[in-house]
Write an enzyme that holds these catalytic residues in place. Structure first.
Site, short mmCIF file in Angstrom:
data_model
loop_
_atom_site.label_atom_id
_atom_site.label_comp_id
_atom_site.label_asym_id
_atom_site.label_seq_id
_atom_site.Cartn_x
_atom_site.Cartn_y
_atom_site.Cartn_z
N LYS A 22 45.52 37.95 38.96
CA LYS A 22 45.86 38.61 40.24
C LYS A 22 47.33 38.37 40.60
O LYS A 22 48.05 39.29 40.95
CB LYS A 22 44.99 38.05 41.35
N ASN A 23 47.76 37.12 40.46
CA ASN A 23 49.11 36.77 40.94
C ASN A 23 50.21 37.15 39.98
O ASN A 23 51.39 36.92 40.26
CB ASN A 23 49.17 35.28 41.29
N CYS A 115 48.90 32.75 57.72
CA CYS A 115 47.51 32.99 57.29
C CYS A 115 46.77 31.67 57.45
O CYS A 115 47.32 30.69 57.92
CB CYS A 115 47.48 33.50 55.85
N ARG A 120 53.71 29.94 56.17
CA ARG A 120 54.20 30.70 55.00
C ARG A 120 55.37 31.62 55.38
O ARG A 120 55.28 32.84 55.33
CB ARG A 120 53.05 31.49 54.36
N ASP A 303 46.32 26.29 44.05
CA ASP A 303 45.21 27.27 44.04
C ASP A 303 43.96 26.72 43.36
O ASP A 303 42.94 27.41 43.35
CB ASP A 303 45.65 28.55 43.34
N ARG A 395 38.91 39.08 47.22
CA ARG A 395 40.35 39.31 47.10
C ARG A 395 40.84 38.85 45.73
O ARG A 395 41.80 39.41 45.20
CB ARG A 395 41.11 38.51 48.18
C1 EPZ Z 1 52.10 32.44 45.65
O1 EPZ Z 1 52.23 32.58 47.06
C2 EPZ Z 1 50.65 32.76 45.32
N1 EPZ Z 1 50.36 34.14 45.71
C3 EPZ Z 1 49.72 31.80 46.06
O2 EPZ Z 1 48.38 32.10 45.64
C4 EPZ Z 1 50.06 30.37 45.64
O3 EPZ Z 1 49.26 29.46 46.36
C5 EPZ Z 1 51.54 30.10 45.93
O4 EPZ Z 1 52.36 31.09 45.25
C6 EPZ Z 1 51.97 28.71 45.46
O5 EPZ Z 1 51.74 28.59 44.09
C7 EPZ Z 1 50.74 35.15 44.91
O6 EPZ Z 1 51.35 34.94 43.87
C8 EPZ Z 1 50.39 36.54 45.35
P1 EPZ Z 1 55.44 30.28 47.78
P2 EPZ Z 1 53.72 32.57 47.74
O7 EPZ Z 1 56.45 31.24 48.33
O8 EPZ Z 1 54.68 33.25 46.84
C9 EPZ Z 1 57.12 27.82 51.46
C10 EPZ Z 1 46.09 32.55 45.91
O9 EPZ Z 1 45.17 31.83 46.31
N2 EPZ Z 1 58.10 28.91 51.62
O10 EPZ Z 1 55.67 29.66 46.44
O11 EPZ Z 1 53.58 33.06 49.12
C11 EPZ Z 1 55.71 28.25 51.81
O12 EPZ Z 1 55.49 28.13 53.20
C12 EPZ Z 1 47.43 32.54 46.63
O13 EPZ Z 1 46.04 33.29 44.90
C13 EPZ Z 1 59.11 28.81 52.59
O14 EPZ Z 1 59.17 27.81 53.31
O15 EPZ Z 1 54.01 30.99 47.75
C14 EPZ Z 1 54.86 27.28 51.02
O16 EPZ Z 1 54.75 26.08 51.76
C15 EPZ Z 1 47.38 31.66 47.88
N3 EPZ Z 1 60.02 29.81 52.72
C16 EPZ Z 1 55.70 27.02 49.78
O17 EPZ Z 1 57.03 27.47 50.09
C17 EPZ Z 1 59.97 30.94 51.93
O18 EPZ Z 1 60.85 31.84 52.10
C18 EPZ Z 1 55.22 27.78 48.55
O19 EPZ Z 1 55.18 29.15 48.89
C19 EPZ Z 1 58.95 31.05 50.95
C20 EPZ Z 1 58.03 30.01 50.80
#
Ligand code: EPZ
Length: 416
Positions: A22-23, A115, A120, A303, A395
């Site tokens: 998915k990701n 969420c 996030r 995850d 999802r």
């Molecule tokens: C991706 O989300 C995945 N989703 C998530 O999977 C996964 O948990 C996550 O990466 C971490 O591995 C998809 O790929 C569609 P991040 P993403 O930006 O890109 C902070 C699932 O269950 N952050 O790496 O949104 C954020 O708050 C889902 O399949 C900022 O502070 O994750 C978090 O604490 C859930 N500022 C951390 O970084 C930003 O601009 C990691 O978020 C961006 C992120």
């Protein structure tokens, strides 16, 4: 809304095949916006999130078909707006921002909002794009972004954000000059996106390391690609074998991307035999308590945190599970406790004391991986577990109950 009913206690036996990731699928679908033409991606899983992304791409003007392969024609994009009702449903919709800016130099994308698992923010995405010459104004919950032309830049991420790395990689592919991302995310899905972009004609190096370099090109060509398997679905099945004391064979299993998960599950008492893209997973003796700390790749994936917590509820002794990525990713704890689990949360850590048995109960899913952990607990519990709000599960898992049923689980879905 649907619910899933599980009568626990059956050790899983047999084999299961992992679906596409998915990701990886979600950013690949947004990457098609970078090039005009007919794209085709094989192995895309049939999930709610993919349906949501498909609706957004059609809203922008793409024509899509999704039978075996996901085909998409990006010749007639008429809109550069990703509306709130779509982005709030699935935050990965925000990944259209980079491609729309790269191709059309303008985009209006709703901020994703928070969420269940955390706030996030997308501040790192926006700061990076501004450094690349994009002017950004936030108005009524929307990002209004425009640029004359994207220009290459050296970017240093405070956090190795997966989505931020993906948005910037896609934007930089058509920018003027070279972009370097320092402290880039290293997830396998990033590598998959880079490889797909290179098939389209992008010039990228360093993917999979913490420094990625992208040299912008004038235009890109349509994508033809077969998607990688889903390492989180595969890990979920491994836990299913462990929590039920079963013996299963997992096919199409991306073992090279699962080292931290395989290592931790072996520590927990599972026997995992690897043979190419097949894993045989058994649990013969008692489970063993573990210490887990979620980290960016190649560390233990957040995850998989809810899933290994379900396993830990049955390991005699005390396990400690620390969540370092998201600030509120323990929503499954209260539901597991309703099933008799003994879990104490202290700030970012959950201390899980193994219990002799879990008891079936009505429980409610709150997010995708929390719902998976409730299904796993239900497979091991005595009696009947009813998991409601399984739209969360749908999802990210394709046909999960039928895949589990094919391995002997007593599980079915009904309308709530
Ligand atoms: C991706 O989300 C995945 N989703 C998530 O999977 C996964 O948990 C996550 O990466 C971490 O591995 C998809 O790929 C569609 P991040 P993403 O930006 O890109 C902070 C699932 O269950 N952050 O790496 O949104 C954020 O708050 C889902 O399949 C900022 O502070 O994750 C978090 O604490 C859930 N500022 C951390 O970084 C930003 O601009 C990691 O978020 C961006 C992120």
């Amino acid at each position: 809304m649907d619910r899933i009913i599980i009568r626990g206690g059956n050790p899983l036996r047999g084999e299961v095949t992992v679906s596409g990731a998915k990701n990886a699928a979600l950013p690949l679908l947004t990457a098609t916006l970078l090039a005009s033409g007919q794209h085709s991606i094989a192995g895309v899983p049939k999930l709610r999130d993919i349906t949501t992304m498909r609706a957004l791409l059609e809203h922008l003007g793409c024509e899509t078909t999704f039978t075996d392969d996901f085909c998409i024609n990006t010749k007639n994009i008429q809109s550069n707006e990703a509306p709130y009702h779509m982005v709030k449903t699935m935050r990965a919709s925000f990944l259209v921002l980079g491609p729309l800016l790269a191709r059309f130099h303008r985009a209006r994308v709703s901020l994703p909002g928070g969420c269940a698992i955390g706030v996030r923010p997308v501040d790192i995405h926006l700061k990076a794009l501004e450094t690349m010459g994009v002017s950004i104004a936030i108005d009524m919950g929307y990002v209004n972004a425009s640029c004359k032309k994207l220009k290459g830049a050296r970017l240093s991420f405070d956090i190795p954000t997966v989505g931020g790395t993906e948005n910037v990689m896609m934007a930089a592919s058509l920018a003027d000059g070279v972009t370097t991302i320092v402290n880039a995310a290293r997830e396998p899905e990033i590598v998959e996106l880079a490889q797909a972009l290179k098939k389209m004609g992008a010039r990228i190096s360093g993917e999979g390391s913490d420094t990625i370099t992208i040299e912008g090109v004038k235009e890109l060509n349509p994508l033809v690609h077969t998607l990688m398997p889903d390492r989180i679905e595969a890990g979920t099945f491994m836990v299913a074998a462990g929590i039920t004391g079963g013996d299963i064979t997992i096919k199409n299993c991306p073992l090279p991307y699962m080292e931290s998960v395989v290592e931790k599950l072996r520590e927990a008492g599972l026997s995992i035999e690897e043979c190419g893209d097949t894993a045989r997973v058994r649990r013969n003796d008692s489970l063993i308590p573990v210490e887990v700390k979620t980290l960016p790749y190649p560390g233990f994936p957040t995850d998989m945190q809810a899933q290994i917590m379900a396993l830990a509820t049955r390991a005699p002794g005390s396990s400690v599970i620390r969540e370092t990525i998201f600030e509120n990713r323990f929503t499954h704890v209260a539901e597991l406790e309703r099933m008799g689990a003994d879990i104490r949360v202290e700030q970012d850590s959950a201390i899980v004391t193994g219990v002799d048995r879990l008891r079936g109960a009505p429980v409610m899913a709150t997010d995708l991986r929390a719902s998976a952990s409730l299904v796993l607990a239900g497979l091991a519990a005595e009696g009947t577990t009813t998991v409601s709000r399984v739209y969360h599960l749908d999802r990210g898992y394709e046909n999960l109950e039928n895949k589990l049923k094919s391995m002997g689980a007593d599980i079915y879905r009904e309308k709530e």
